[in-house]
Enzyme design. Structure first.
Site: not given
Length: 382
Positions: A98, A231, A271, A273
């Site tokens: 990433d 997120s 994505n 995180d």
């Protein structure tokens, strides 16, 4: 099952219309947990090591200053962990870099065992971004490794990535970029944002991926679209951290509803995180609140001290340096460290399991065509 490149998995997301979460890992325990929860849901899995995560996993606790040598060590450590826990798995697993900062970072990841890399040239002028991405594609495809590029700028902070403001992706530029680089995936800027402060009630500009997807379909070109900075920043986890003495404020994520609507609009890979960081940090705070005697533990007491002195932080990498052997190699020397590892694994599974269900990748593992790196070398030659 050997690790597979990203391309076959993304082809399935487009064919069958589901979203695939891609989850960042910064410790052996996180890699183990991500694989296990995907196995439970029979979902394909994308594990991501950010460029600076490779530095951290290479033993560089000040990972912002990690060297290419640190990243080489860390890439191997992450890959070894993923291979260890995924080698006998029945699900397809991708290990993806990433936010590769430069060509050398991508090479380090590939040499370490990654099966997919992202080169982030989004801060460069268009032509330079295209040239750098094309260079990485040439190197990676010759080794069967898939490549993700990025066009458009996301605001916010994540590892070395920072921008005060965003620049939305121009769909016409995106098509030109894909045509001229040959990337397998493209991260687009359409309203998401890095970090835990994305703004209240974010509305994603779904017309951007829709326009890009329609153009690609018309031209007969494959390229999956990727949503970075996605997120959800669960409010209940933030509230629990603050109730345990944390000092987090202005924390807003992208709503699940917005992300779910982005999938039929053309987004394939999402994505995540920050959510994992929050859940792991909350679990560690809970451990020390429940068992005060562990605050003076010889092996993990220093973690408690960091949690107490850095109350406005939520990245576990800030708190885990006292047990770097465990982070890097998965060693568990005593029961107290085992408790911290359990905190990490539970936090990962809580977040990842929720999003596997919400994005719709559960049960999709059998739909992925298994292709080895050698097979993809031949594929990319055509």
């Amino acid at each position: 099952m050997p690790l597979i490149p990203l391309r076959p998995l993304l082809e399935a997301t487009v064919t069958y219309g589901f979203g695939q979460g891609a989850f960042n890992v910064n410790a052996v325990a996180q890699a183990k947990a991500v694989i296990e929860v995907h196995e439970m849901f029979r979902s394909p899995a994308i594990l991501q090591g950010a460029d600076l995560a490779n530095g951290f996993m290479g033993g560089r606790t000040d990972f912002a200053n990690a060297t290419i040598e640190d990243k080489k060590i860390g890439a191997k450590n992450i890959a070894n962990a993923v291979k260890k826990y995924g080698a006998d798995s029945e699900i397809p697993i991708v290990l993806h870099l990433d936010h590769g900062r430069n060509f050398e970072s991508c090479v380090a990841a590939i040499e370490g065992g990654y099966t997919s890399v992202m080169i982030d040239g989004s801060s460069l002028p268009f032509e330079q971004n295209m040239e750098l991405t094309r260079e990485v594609v040439k190197y990676a495809h010759a080794r069967g490794v898939s490549v993700e590029g990025e066009l458009g700028v996301l605001a916010g902070v994540e590892d070395h990535v920072f921008s005060a403001s965003s620049t939305y992706t121009n769909p016409l530029d995106a098509v030109k970029f894909i045509q001229n680089t040959g990337v397998d995936a493209l991260a687009v800027s359409y309203g998401t944002m890095h970090g835990a402060s994305k703004g209240k009630n974010v509305k994603l500009r779904k017309e951007i991926p829709i326009a890009i997807r329609e153009c690609l379909n018309h031209l007969g070109i494959f390229c999956a679209l990727v949503s970075h900075g996605s997120s959800t920043v669960p409010k209940y986890i933030v509230d629990e951290i603050n109730a345990l003495g944390g000092n987090l404020s202005n924390t807003y994520g992208i709503s699940i509803e917005e992300l779910k609507m982005a999938i039929p609009s053309g987004i394939s890979k999402i994505n995540v995180d920050t959510d994992i960081r929050l859940a792991v940090t909350r679990n560690m705070k809970e451990l020390f609140a429940k068992y005060p005697e562990k605050r003076t533990s010889a092996s993990i007491g220093a973690i408690y001290e960091l949690l107490e002195t850095k109350r406005d932080q939520f990245d576990p990498r800030v708190f885990l340096p006292p047990i770097m052997d465990t982070v890097m190699y998965g060693t568990i020397p005593d029961e107290d460290v085992a408790e911290i590892v359990a905190c990490i694994e539970r936090g990962v599974k809580e977040v990842v399991g929720t999003l596997i269900v919400q994005f719709g990748s559960f049960g999709k593992a059998p739909l992925i065509k298994q292709k080895s790196l050698d097979e993809m070398i031949e594929f990319y030659k055509d």
